[in-house]
Design a protein around this motif. Sequence first.
Motif, PDB file in Angstrom:
ATOM      1  N   ILE A  14       0.839  -1.202   0.000  1.00  0.00           N
ATOM      2  CA  ILE A  14       0.000   0.000   0.000  1.00  0.00           C
ATOM      3  C   ILE A  14       0.873   1.250   0.000  1.00  0.00           C
ATOM      4  O   ILE A  14       0.561   2.237  -0.673  1.00  0.00           O
ATOM      5  CB  ILE A  14      -0.971  -0.014   1.198  1.00  0.00           C
ATOM      6  CG1 ILE A  14      -2.009  -1.121   0.999  1.00  0.00           C
ATOM      7  CG2 ILE A  14      -1.670   1.326   1.350  1.00  0.00           C
ATOM      8  CD1 ILE A  14      -2.885  -1.367   2.194  1.00  0.00           C
ATOM      9  N   VAL A  52       0.637   4.163  -2.727  1.00  0.00           N
ATOM     10  CA  VAL A  52       0.413   5.562  -2.359  1.00  0.00           C
ATOM     11  C   VAL A  52       1.479   6.460  -2.983  1.00  0.00           C
ATOM     12  O   VAL A  52       1.160   7.521  -3.533  1.00  0.00           O
ATOM     13  CB  VAL A  52       0.369   5.732  -0.821  1.00  0.00           C
ATOM     14  CG1 VAL A  52       0.470   7.191  -0.427  1.00  0.00           C
ATOM     15  CG2 VAL A  52      -0.898   5.113  -0.254  1.00  0.00           C
ATOM     16  N   ALA A  68      -6.334   5.231   0.702  1.00  0.00           N
ATOM     17  CA  ALA A  68      -5.232   4.270   0.788  1.00  0.00           C
ATOM     18  C   ALA A  68      -4.407   4.498   2.050  1.00  0.00           C
ATOM     19  O   ALA A  68      -4.004   3.537   2.726  1.00  0.00           O
ATOM     20  CB  ALA A  68      -4.355   4.366  -0.462  1.00  0.00           C
TER      21      ALA A  68
END
Length: 150
Positions: free
Chosen positions: A28, A32, A74
């Motif tokens: 993640i 991002v 996110a």
Amino acid sequence: MLIKEEFRDARLYQRFEHIIIIILTAMIAVIVVVAVWNLSLKILFGLILSGNLDPSDYAIFQAVFGMIFTVIIALEFKKSLLVIAERRENVVQIRSVVMIALLAICRKVIILDIKETDALQIFALAAAILAPGIVYRLTRDSDQRLVNTS
């Protein structure tokens, strides 16, 4: 995060879960970073340098803030994974999930084209915002009561 001693003493499933959470958190974080990079390029080159940045243009507003909200969602998701990894109280985990849901619904509202949306769908979105909003408030109040009684 589990420290080395706790990791050695943890059961096999807890170790597995912790490793998966670390992998998901790293993935993640990469997503991002790439999303922020792409967003920066689109705003800088696609809008500013080409002269298309018109704040009064609702379509541009929708696109830019939709992308920003995607990054925020996110980040909140990554934060909730870190909360799970640190084994905090369940109330915090519930609040994180509800916050992600609220952010996702708010993103939908921002990118929604009002001219092409019927009243029933807008009413459904309002209800979809209200329900997790109430849950968030109740869990927040419950969390504050736990802190005050400690």
